[in-house]
Design a protein around this motif. Structure first.
Motif, PDB file in Angstrom:
ATOM      1  N   THR A  29       0.796  -1.327   0.070  1.00  0.00           N
ATOM      2  CA  THR A  29      -0.107  -0.202   0.094  1.00  0.00           C
ATOM      3  C   THR A  29       0.967   1.158   0.068  1.00  0.00           C
ATOM      4  OG1 THR A  29      -1.686  -1.098   1.298  1.00  0.00           O
ATOM      5  CG2 THR A  29      -2.005   1.328   1.080  1.00  0.00           C
ATOM      6  N   ALA A  30       1.992   1.090   0.479  1.00  0.00           N
ATOM      7  CA  ALA A  30       2.944   2.254   0.581  1.00  0.00           C
ATOM      8  C   ALA A  30       3.056   2.852  -0.565  1.00  0.00           C
ATOM      9  CB  ALA A  30       4.298   1.819   1.171  1.00  0.00           C
ATOM     10  N   ASN A  31       2.980   2.069  -1.750  1.00  0.00           N
ATOM     11  CA  ASN A  31       3.368   2.669  -3.208  1.00  0.00           C
ATOM     12  C   ASN A  31       2.133   2.994  -3.991  1.00  0.00           C
ATOM     13  OD1 ASN A  31       6.415   2.258  -2.825  1.00  0.00           O
ATOM     14  ND2 ASN A  31       5.720   0.147  -2.877  1.00  0.00           N
ATOM     15  N   ARG A  32       0.942   2.826  -3.147  1.00  0.00           N
ATOM     16  CA  ARG A  32      -0.337   2.843  -3.999  1.00  0.00           C
ATOM     17  C   ARG A  32      -0.737   4.541  -4.110  1.00  0.00           C
ATOM     18  NH1 ARG A  32      -5.801  -0.365  -3.636  1.00  0.00           N
ATOM     19  NH2 ARG A  32      -7.318   0.937  -3.695  1.00  0.00           N
ATOM     20  N   HIS A  33      -0.245   5.010  -5.159  1.00  0.00           N
ATOM     21  CA  HIS A  33      -0.735   6.653  -5.378  1.00  0.00           C
ATOM     22  C   HIS A  33      -0.951   6.594  -6.719  1.00  0.00           C
ATOM     23  CE1 HIS A  33       1.130   7.591  -1.543  1.00  0.00           C
ATOM     24  NE2 HIS A  33       2.069   6.997  -1.941  1.00  0.00           N
ATOM     25  N   HIS A  34      -2.159   7.518  -7.007  1.00  0.00           N
ATOM     26  CA  HIS A  34      -2.511   7.837  -8.253  1.00  0.00           C
ATOM     27  C   HIS A  34      -1.561   8.634  -9.197  1.00  0.00           C
ATOM     28  CE1 HIS A  34      -4.759   9.940 -11.531  1.00  0.00           C
ATOM     29  NE2 HIS A  34      -5.712   8.953 -11.370  1.00  0.00           N
ATOM     30  N   PRO A  35      -1.260   8.444 -10.416  1.00  0.00           N
ATOM     31  CA  PRO A  35      -0.237   9.260 -11.397  1.00  0.00           C
ATOM     32  C   PRO A  35      -0.358  10.624 -10.729  1.00  0.00           C
ATOM     33  CG  PRO A  35      -1.206   7.634 -12.606  1.00  0.00           C
ATOM     34  CD  PRO A  35      -1.861   7.714 -11.334  1.00  0.00           C
ATOM     35  N   GLY A  36      -1.565  11.347 -10.725  1.00  0.00           N
ATOM     36  CA  GLY A  36      -1.626  12.538 -10.295  1.00  0.00           C
ATOM     37  C   GLY A  36      -0.942  13.201  -9.056  1.00  0.00           C
ATOM     38  N   GLU A  37      -1.277  12.176  -8.129  1.00  0.00           N
ATOM     39  CA  GLU A  37      -0.544  12.312  -6.634  1.00  0.00           C
ATOM     40  C   GLU A  37       0.959  12.011  -6.770  1.00  0.00           C
ATOM     41  OE1 GLU A  37      -0.541  10.906  -2.103  1.00  0.00           O
ATOM     42  OE2 GLU A  37      -2.093   9.762  -3.504  1.00  0.00           O
ATOM     43  N   SER A  38       1.499  11.371  -7.696  1.00  0.00           N
ATOM     44  CA  SER A  38       2.789  11.215  -7.736  1.00  0.00           C
ATOM     45  C   SER A  38       3.436  12.446  -8.257  1.00  0.00           C
ATOM     46  CB  SER A  38       3.361  10.085  -8.759  1.00  0.00           C
ATOM     47  OG  SER A  38       2.694   8.612  -8.419  1.00  0.00           O
ATOM     48  N   PHE A  39       2.897  13.106  -9.063  1.00  0.00           N
ATOM     49  CA  PHE A  39       3.488  14.500  -9.804  1.00  0.00           C
ATOM     50  C   PHE A  39       3.206  15.398  -8.560  1.00  0.00           C
ATOM     51  CE2 PHE A  39       2.625  18.572 -11.540  1.00  0.00           C
ATOM     52  CZ  PHE A  39       3.764  18.658 -12.503  1.00  0.00           C
ATOM     53  N   ILE A  40       2.170  15.219  -8.003  1.00  0.00           N
ATOM     54  CA  ILE A  40       1.980  16.411  -6.673  1.00  0.00           C
ATOM     55  C   ILE A  40       3.062  16.190  -5.747  1.00  0.00           C
ATOM     56  CG2 ILE A  40       0.418  17.195  -4.873  1.00  0.00           C
ATOM     57  CD1 ILE A  40      -1.900  16.205  -6.534  1.00  0.00           C
ATOM     58  N   ARG A  41       3.344  15.083  -5.453  1.00  0.00           N
ATOM     59  CA  ARG A  41       4.365  14.847  -4.427  1.00  0.00           C
ATOM     60  C   ARG A  41       5.789  15.212  -4.804  1.00  0.00           C
ATOM     61  NH1 ARG A  41       3.865  11.239  -0.041  1.00  0.00           N
ATOM     62  NH2 ARG A  41       1.521  11.064   0.557  1.00  0.00           N
ATOM     63  N   PHE A  42       6.087  14.918  -6.242  1.00  0.00           N
ATOM     64  CA  PHE A  42       7.171  15.257  -6.723  1.00  0.00           C
ATOM     65  C   PHE A  42       7.493  16.903  -6.748  1.00  0.00           C
ATOM     66  CE2 PHE A  42       9.599  17.273 -10.429  1.00  0.00           C
ATOM     67  CZ  PHE A  42      10.584  16.632 -10.104  1.00  0.00           C
ATOM     68  N   VAL A  43       6.359  17.695  -6.960  1.00  0.00           N
ATOM     69  CA  VAL A  43       6.556  19.198  -6.864  1.00  0.00           C
ATOM     70  C   VAL A  43       6.742  19.423  -5.408  1.00  0.00           C
ATOM     71  CG1 VAL A  43       5.222  21.276  -6.758  1.00  0.00           C
ATOM     72  CG2 VAL A  43       4.663  19.571  -8.755  1.00  0.00           C
ATOM     73  N   PHE A  44       6.300  18.831  -4.345  1.00  0.00           N
ATOM     74  CA  PHE A  44       6.490  19.132  -3.097  1.00  0.00           C
ATOM     75  C   PHE A  44       8.117  18.695  -2.624  1.00  0.00           C
ATOM     76  CE2 PHE A  44       2.124  19.766  -2.230  1.00  0.00           C
ATOM     77  CZ  PHE A  44       2.312  20.785  -1.091  1.00  0.00           C
ATOM     78  N   THR A  45       8.767  17.841  -3.111  1.00  0.00           N
ATOM     79  CA  THR A  45       9.852  17.077  -3.068  1.00  0.00           C
ATOM     80  C   THR A  45      10.700  18.338  -3.552  1.00  0.00           C
ATOM     81  OG1 THR A  45       9.327  14.897  -2.980  1.00  0.00           O
ATOM     82  CG2 THR A  45      11.620  15.357  -3.590  1.00  0.00           C
ATOM     83  N   ALA A  46      10.672  18.712  -4.744  1.00  0.00           N
ATOM     84  CA  ALA A  46      11.571  19.802  -5.355  1.00  0.00           C
ATOM     85  C   ALA A  46      11.532  20.874  -4.543  1.00  0.00           C
ATOM     86  CB  ALA A  46      11.013  20.074  -6.776  1.00  0.00           C
ATOM     87  N   ALA A  47      10.286  21.283  -3.972  1.00  0.00           N
ATOM     88  CA  ALA A  47      10.311  22.521  -3.013  1.00  0.00           C
ATOM     89  C   ALA A  47      11.128  22.042  -1.543  1.00  0.00           C
ATOM     90  CB  ALA A  47       8.823  22.604  -2.562  1.00  0.00           C
ATOM     91  N   ALA A  48      11.080  21.017  -1.472  1.00  0.00           N
ATOM     92  CA  ALA A  48      11.760  20.709  -0.091  1.00  0.00           C
ATOM     93  C   ALA A  48      13.340  20.731  -0.411  1.00  0.00           C
ATOM     94  CB  ALA A  48      11.517  19.142   0.190  1.00  0.00           C
ATOM     95  N   ILE A  49      13.888  20.555  -1.442  1.00  0.00           N
ATOM     96  CA  ILE A  49      15.189  20.362  -1.887  1.00  0.00           C
ATOM     97  C   ILE A  49      15.806  22.046  -1.907  1.00  0.00           C
ATOM     98  CG2 ILE A  49      17.061  20.028  -3.564  1.00  0.00           C
ATOM     99  CD1 ILE A  49      15.301  17.572  -4.249  1.00  0.00           C
TER     100      ILE A  49
END
Length: 282
Positions: A137-157
């Motif tokens: 379940t840890a990897n169960r994310h909609h492709p749209g959510e994967s992109f959203i989380r990517f944006v937050f990761t880039a912001a965190a960096i």
């Protein structure tokens, strides 16, 4: 510490893949030996759905990975970000500080925002709709959510000013800890009580997957448990009282079919039993 820095600064893609696959295999086996719930379901069929979303996450993140590298390199070159402004410190303290910064923005804030913003929540429902939470379940994310989380990761960096070795270390820990805290296992009370002071444990995160609010809106952490305690979102619930899933999508045809799950973000919003979106942003 230098060995860790050197390794994650040059970590091969094959090693990162091995961390993902190895974590799933380890916790999958542990679930069979020491399960919290003995689900009456087809484990491989359930895993197949979640592996599909694991693949889509990889497909979304792989072509965008250069953005993370460029962001990291640029912050280091221009001396931007919190880590770049701090005084010199031991390498272990530098790494811990960086992990905390990446975790609060890239994981906790991203997760909290998805719960508090209706259109983001619609993508996140796919994760919560799983009625048989286990390590996959840890990897169960909609492709749209994967992109959203990517944006937050880039912001965190960007905010942290994190070098790539630290980003790779963070992502590796994030993958393993997420697999750990979603695993269908329960820790003895005394072990959980100690570990939960620092990291997110299965006992803690299972509460987040209880099917109704306010439990759904609690325990957002991924690596460090301190954020939920600090921001008042930490909740407990006896493990045997937890019911997985989400009250707005209880029907198997909706929550256990890839086609149906992919459509959820684009359907009409459904109000939870205990609606906590009164102050959310549409």
């Amino acid at each position: 510490m230098q060995t860790i820095i050197d390794y994650f600064g040059q970590i091969p893609s094959s090693h990162r893949s091995a961390i993902l696959a190895g974590g799933i295999l380890f916790f999958w086996l542990l679930e069979g030996i020491w399960p919290l719930f003995r689900f009456s379901y087809h484990k491989w069929k359930h895993a197949g759905i979640n592996f599909f979303f694991t693949l889509t996450t990889i497909l979304v993140n792989f072509p965008l990975a250069f953005i993370l590298v460029k962001t990291s390199d640029w912050t280091i070159k221009e001396e931007l970000g919190i880590l770049q402004w701090l005084p010199h410190m031991p390498a272990w303290l530098y790494a811990l500080t960086g992990l905390l910064l990446l975790d609060i923005v890239g994981a906790w804030l991203a997760h909290w925002t998805q719960h508090k913003t209706k259109w983001l929540w619609r993508f996140h429902i796919i994760h919560h709709a799983d009625q048989h939470v286990d390590t996959t379940t840890a990897n169960r994310h909609h492709p749209g959510e994967s992109f959203i989380r990517f944006v937050f990761t880039a912001a965190a960096i960007f905010i942290a000013g994190a070098p790539m070795w630290l980003v790779f270390l963070y992502q590796s820990l994030s993958v393993v800890l997420s697999q750990f805290n979603h695993a269908n296992i329960v820790l003895p009370f005394w072990i959980d009580r100690i570990l939960c002071l620092v990291i997110v444990t299965p006992n803690m995160h299972h509460v987040h997957h209880h099917y109704v609010q306010p439990f759904t809106d609690s325990n957002y952490g991924n690596i460090f448990s301190v954020w939920d305690r600090l921001f008042g979102t930490f909740k407990t619930l006896p493990q045997n009282e937890i019911i997985y899933g989400i009250d707005t999508h209880p029907i198997p045809d909706e929550n256990s079919r890839v086609g149906s799950l992919l459509k959820i973000p684009f359907q009409e919003y459904r109000t939870p039993v205990k609606d906590d979106f009164s102050k959310a942003v549409d």
